[in-house]
Design a protein around this motif. Structure first.
Motif, PDB file in Angstrom:
ATOM      1  N   LYS A 192       0.822  -1.210   0.000  1.00 46.98           N
ATOM      2  CA  LYS A 192       0.000   0.000   0.000  1.00 46.98           C
ATOM      3  C   LYS A 192       0.858   1.263   0.000  1.00 46.98           C
ATOM      4  O   LYS A 192       0.427   2.307  -0.488  1.00 46.98           O
ATOM      5  CB  LYS A 192      -0.934  -0.003   1.210  1.00 46.98           C
ATOM      6  N   ARG A 240      -0.604   1.671  -5.797  1.00 45.19           N
ATOM      7  CA  ARG A 240      -1.971   2.155  -5.606  1.00 45.19           C
ATOM      8  C   ARG A 240      -2.940   0.979  -5.580  1.00 45.19           C
ATOM      9  O   ARG A 240      -2.945   0.135  -6.465  1.00 45.19           O
ATOM     10  CB  ARG A 240      -2.348   3.116  -6.746  1.00 45.19           C
ATOM     11  N   TYR A 241      -3.736   0.928  -4.523  1.00 47.25           N
ATOM     12  CA  TYR A 241      -4.739  -0.125  -4.395  1.00 47.25           C
ATOM     13  C   TYR A 241      -5.824   0.063  -5.461  1.00 47.25           C
ATOM     14  O   TYR A 241      -6.310   1.175  -5.682  1.00 47.25           O
ATOM     15  CB  TYR A 241      -5.347  -0.077  -2.996  1.00 47.25           C
ATOM     16  N   HIS A 248      -4.905   2.723 -14.227  1.00 47.97           N
ATOM     17  CA  HIS A 248      -4.370   3.986 -14.745  1.00 47.97           C
ATOM     18  C   HIS A 248      -4.896   4.300 -16.140  1.00 47.97           C
ATOM     19  O   HIS A 248      -4.986   5.458 -16.535  1.00 47.97           O
ATOM     20  CB  HIS A 248      -2.839   3.942 -14.748  1.00 47.97           C
ATOM     21  N   PHE A 283      -3.083  -4.355  -6.852  1.00 47.32           N
ATOM     22  CA  PHE A 283      -2.404  -3.077  -6.798  1.00 47.32           C
ATOM     23  C   PHE A 283      -1.784  -2.757  -8.159  1.00 47.32           C
ATOM     24  O   PHE A 283      -1.559  -3.644  -8.971  1.00 47.32           O
ATOM     25  CB  PHE A 283      -1.283  -3.096  -5.740  1.00 47.32           C
ATOM     26  N   ALA A 341       1.040   0.322 -10.150  1.00 43.24           N
ATOM     27  CA  ALA A 341       1.939   1.468 -10.038  1.00 43.24           C
ATOM     28  C   ALA A 341       2.429   1.856 -11.417  1.00 43.24           C
ATOM     29  O   ALA A 341       2.664   0.988 -12.266  1.00 43.24           O
ATOM     30  CB  ALA A 341       3.121   1.169  -9.118  1.00 43.24           C
TER      31      ALA A 341
END
Length: 382
Positions: free
Chosen positions: A188, A192-193, A254, A378, A380
């Motif tokens: 976390k 990003r969860y 994203h 998650f 990133a």
């Protein structure tokens, strides 16, 4: 006393004292022989093996001070990796079944961390989404070397390698087990969860009544729904129809595209990915009253049981059960002599309690994980 006589006697005393002191403390003028110290009286001390002392010294340093080296894994590293991860996941580790295929897959990058010649860590990642993302497939740290930041340094090395050698990769994805609180909290902080799904796990032995005769599973199907059928083709409309049953947040990536879990791996829900996943998974669909549901399963042999991992994306309990019974029947017919550990991911939390009741009471399976266990996804940006 005569002053001259006193001064002569004092001067002689000083010269003699200086000569004695100098002789007593003068070090050898020849090069120091390692055996020189053995001429002294021996002092009894506890005996230690040098290798043990070295390892203890390394383990007391911070992770940043460890003299780590990194390299790609190869087939001959199998024994070292298996020794490093022995006993993990209570005998249900997936890495023994997949290690060699990871090495052979050009899209899977497997790094090892070493201290000297000793393998102390592993991190494997698979490049997906047409080369724009990678999924963390496995991470291992040898028991004696945990808590020293080795996994963090492996992750940094992996990310740097990706940026230099796979510049099209723009983001990475990973999943965590909610019961592994330390891992979850660490992720976390770094990623990003996106979303979570209920994770239900039960084991059935070969002598269970429906394992002896999988046809009896038909008696448990009281849904009144038509049969689920293998996926033949999927287009954008199909994916849009399934997207309604994804867990909350699954479209929060994203790039805004919906994400599904397939045996703990996050994949964008797309026709291209479903076609790709068909090669190693069983994919079933059910179309009824204008609604479309989807389920995906794969199986592999772990050290203690045959693992069956099922993901079901459907609107209600009856549809979920229809999919689950089909996958259980397939696995029982094929692997009738193995204990089967069934992991089920359901997309809606309101179905979790009913699924536990069905597995425990109706199917009479033994629970492996407690209720309210989750898989967390998650992401990133690189």
């Amino acid at each position: 006393m005569c002053t001259a006589s006193y001064c002569k006697r004092y001067s002689l005393f000083v010269r003699l004292s200086g000569s004695i002191l100098t002789s007593a403390w003068r070090l050898p003028t020849r090069p120091l022989d390692p055996c020189w110290f053995q001429t002294r009286p021996k002092i009894t001390r506890p005996k230690f093996k040098f290798t043990k002392v070295l390892k203890m010294a390394d383990n007391t340093t911070s992770g940043a001070d460890l003299a780590l080296t990194f390299r790609m894994a190869c087939h001959s590293d199998y024994d070292a990796v298996m020794s490093m991860s022995e006993g993990i996941y209570g005998g249900r580790d997936y890495l023994p079944a997949f290690f060699h295929s990871f090495i052979d897959d050009p899209d899977v990058i497997v790094f090892l961390a070493l201290v000297g010649d000793q393998v102390v860590g592993l991190r494997a990642s698979k490049i997906t989404e047409s080369g724009t993302a990678f999924i963390v497939k496995a991470a291992r740290i040898a028991p004696d070397w945990r808590g020293q930041g080795i996994d963090r340094r492996l992750s940094l090395h992996q990310d740097q390698w990706m940026r230099q050698n796979r510049p099209t990769v723009k983001y990475k994805r990973s999943t965590a087990f909610s019961l592994s609180q330390g891992v979850t909290e660490s992720m976390k902080k770094k990623m990003r969860y996106i979303f979570s799904m209920p994770f239900i796990e039960y084991q059935s032995e070969p002598n269970l009544w429906w394992r002896q005769d999988p046809a009896q599973l038909a008696q448990l199907d009281t849904t009144g729904l038509p049969d689920v059928v293998p996926l033949q083709d999927a287009d954008d409309d199909f994916c849009t129809a399934v997207q309604k049953w994804l867990p909350a947040g699954a479209c929060g990536t994203h790039d805004g595209k919906p994400v599904i879990l397939v045996d703990w791996d996050p994949f964008t829900l797309s026709p291209a990915n479903l076609k790709y996943l068909q090669a190693q998974n069983k994919i079933y669909v059910l179309k009824h009253e204008g609604e479309v549901s989807l389920s995906i399963s794969n199986t592999y042999l772990s050290p203690s049981a045959r693992m069956l991992c099922v993901q079901i994306y459907a609107k209600d309990l009856a549809t979920v059960l229809k999919h689950l019974l089909t996958h259980l029947k397939d696995a029982s017919r094929t692997y009738h002599g193995d204990a089967i550990c069934t992991s089920v991911f359901v997309s809606q939390f309101e179905l979790e309690d009913a699924m536990h009741d069905f597995c425990r009471q109706t199917l009479q399976m033994d629970p492996v994980q407690p209720s309210k266990t989750q898989a967390l996804a998650f992401e990133a940006v690189m």
